[in-house]
Design an enzyme around this catalytic site. Structure first.
Site: not given
Length: 555
Positions: A180, A435, A440
């Site tokens: 990754t 947030k 959200w």
């Protein structure tokens, strides 16, 4: 029984026997190279013999630091099929990440492109490269370098025989490895078994996947160093289709000309690539009429991009989603049969979603309370996924294994909604969701709204610390050259505010729009929000905020 398991070798066996004359075309440092599957098979066997003579044994890892070309493609089948593990390394990673990856993987041999030798030299450290016994430059000669021992690829394979007795391998044998990007910490190694790559290949060949067949001419633009070029070197071979590899650092002109000259029907890459190609095609005399479909992933594709390719060039853009941990494809946004009769806007809205899960995978969406969310297109949660080509652990990382898995489920870190038809929409990454006042805000939705403006080339949104609301969204926008020439950024800013207000709650409106020359990119071409957060996470940035009614009033 070993030898009759699900492994990669039969895909090449089929291609070389049924499609020996089908072409493999490659743009390289030496110019355009072309040969057929019959020649490819011989060269792959020569490479297998060379690897064996170089001391590569079952389970050893062989690294590549290479662009998309035929020599890299030869390694894709030769390395796993001798029983070793193909470890693709992203050359755009920081030196310290490359050092960590090579040391962690204990690579035995490293293939490197001529143009990347200097990059590898920069990362080279005897203590972290201690396991490496051989460097091979992917060309016909070796540039001046301190890397040693080193030889060129054609010398490495040229003296070896084209006959090779391929071993019978278990489907559980490790075949590939990719790390990754490590934007939030050390890179994590993901291993792929023979069976994982076999299963991924078979799923992507289906109509519900990439629907590749032997009439296709396929050009993977997504790098071969990034998650197996989304598996296309394997799936294109399995289908017996023609390969076209765009080589080192292709620009929009290179890609457009290859589409025209080679008759490319299918290609794939991140949205920023196709924005550049679209701009080039619109401004130059180039014929891309052979192109039928584009797979786009890595980040959300603007709806305007999907519409323009469809309406102006009759090219279907397939929106997808995947991860390094998924080998990598997980979803593709094909329309269900009844949806093909919908009105145009409804179809584009559906195709703009990340789409339907591929056959063979399962998913669930879990909210903050640990409960599954309903499929209503509104409730958010973290996507969990499992299946035969989904990893269930990270290489040598018990800390990550405990945090990122729940039994057989991979916790993806992607926040999604699922509509009543089962189509997934990526709302945000857990680290990117904003947030504000306990509510959200999806940075992805805001970015798509901003990108719909004709003056905007790139746009990204981050959450900036706010004393009262915890976080507030701030947009970073790159204007087109024509818009910059008009020198009307404030007028564009007002129009962008109105675009957001037209479709989203007023408190989603960014507190500011900052115009920049370019959005920072990660090593895989995605927008790098971490860089922007490090530079701009300053409450003083919001002193001149958008109108007060943009705040979450009822929070």
């Amino acid at each position: 029984m070993a030898g009759f398991d699900q492994t990669l070798r039969p895909f090449l066996w089929r291609a070389e026997r049924l499609y020996p004359d089908t072409e493999i075309v490659s743009r390289t440092h030496e110019g355009i190279q072309r040969y057929d599957y019959a020649t490819y098979s011989d060269r792959t066997a020569r490479l297998a013999n060379a690897l064996t003579d170089a001391g590569i044994e079952t389970g050893d890892r062989v690294a590549t630091v290479c662009w998309n070309h035929h020599r890299h493609f030869e390694a894709y089948f030769a390395v796993p099929s001798v029983g070793a593990q193909l470890h693709t390394i992203n050359p755009l990673l920081p030196d310290e990440h490359v050092q960590y990856i090579v040391e962690n993987a204990e690579d035995r041999l490293v293939f490197v492109d001529p143009s990347l030798v200097e990059k590898l030299e920069s990362a080279y450290d005897p203590s972290t490269f201690e396991s490496v016994a051989q460097f091979v430059v992917m060309g016909e000669s070796v540039p001046d370098t301190d890397l040693e021992p080193i030889t060129d690829y054609e010398s490495f394979v040229g003296s070896h025989d084209a006959d090779y007795e391929w071993p019978e391998l278990s489907e559980d044998a490790a075949a590939g490895m990719c790390y990754t990007s490590g934007t939030t910490g050390r890179p994590k190694g993901v291993e792929y078994t023979q069976q994982m790559l076999w299963a991924h290949t078979m799923a992507t060949l289906t109509p519900q996947g990439l629907d590749i067949d032997d009439t296709d001419v396929v050009m993977p633009v997504v790098p071969m160093f990034h998650v197996n070029a989304w598996g296309m070197p394997f799936s294109v071979t399995a289908a017996g289709a023609k390969h076209v590899y765009p080589g080192p650092s292709p620009d929009p002109e290179d890609l457009a000309r290859l589409i025209e000259e080679e008759g490319v029907t299918f290609t794939a890459g991140v949205p920023t690539v196709w924005l550049g190609v679209l701009e080039y095609v619109q401004e130059h005399d180039v014929d891309i009429s052979s192109l039928e479909r584009i797979m786009v992933g890595g980040s959300a594709a603007p709806k305007s991009l999907i519409e323009t390719f469809d309406q102006e060039y009759d090219v279907t853009m397939l929106h997808g989603w995947g991860m390094t941990e998924l080998s990598p494809v997980g979803t593709i946004s094909h329309l269900k049969p009844e949806m093909r009769e919908w009105d145009r806007d409804s179809k584009y809205d559906q195709r703009g979603k990340q789409g339907l899960i591929l056959p063979g995978l399962e998913f669930r969406v879990i909210d903050d309370d640990g409960e599954e969310v309903p499929w209503n297109g509104e409730d958010f949660g973290e996507l969990h996924i499992r299946g035969p080509w989904v990893t269930d652990s990270y290489f040598g990382r018990d800390d990550a294994n405990e945090a990122d898995f729940d039994g057989s489920w991979l916790k993806t870190g992607d926040i999604v909604t699922v509509d009543s038809e089962g189509y997934l929409t990526i709302v945000d990454r857990t680290k990117d969701v904003i947030k504000s006042g306990g509510e959200w805000i999806s940075s992805v939705d805001l970015e798509n709204a901003l990108m719909a403006h004709e003056a905007v080339v790139e746009a990204t949104v981050i959450g900036v610390s706010h004393e009262r609301w915890q976080e507030r969204p701030v947009a970073f926008v790159v204007l087109s050259e024509a818009a910059r020439d008009r020198a009307e950024p404030e007028a564009v800013k007002d129009e962008l505010f109105e675009l957001v207000r037209a479709d989203y709650p007023k408190w989603w409106t960014p507190d500011d729009v900052l115009f920049i020359d370019e959005v920072p990119k990660t090593a895989t071409g995605k927008f790098d929000k971490k860089v922007l957060r490090d530079q701009y996470d300053d409450p003083d940035l919001l002193e001149d905020a958008a109108p007060e009614d943009a705040a979450p009033e009822d929070a």
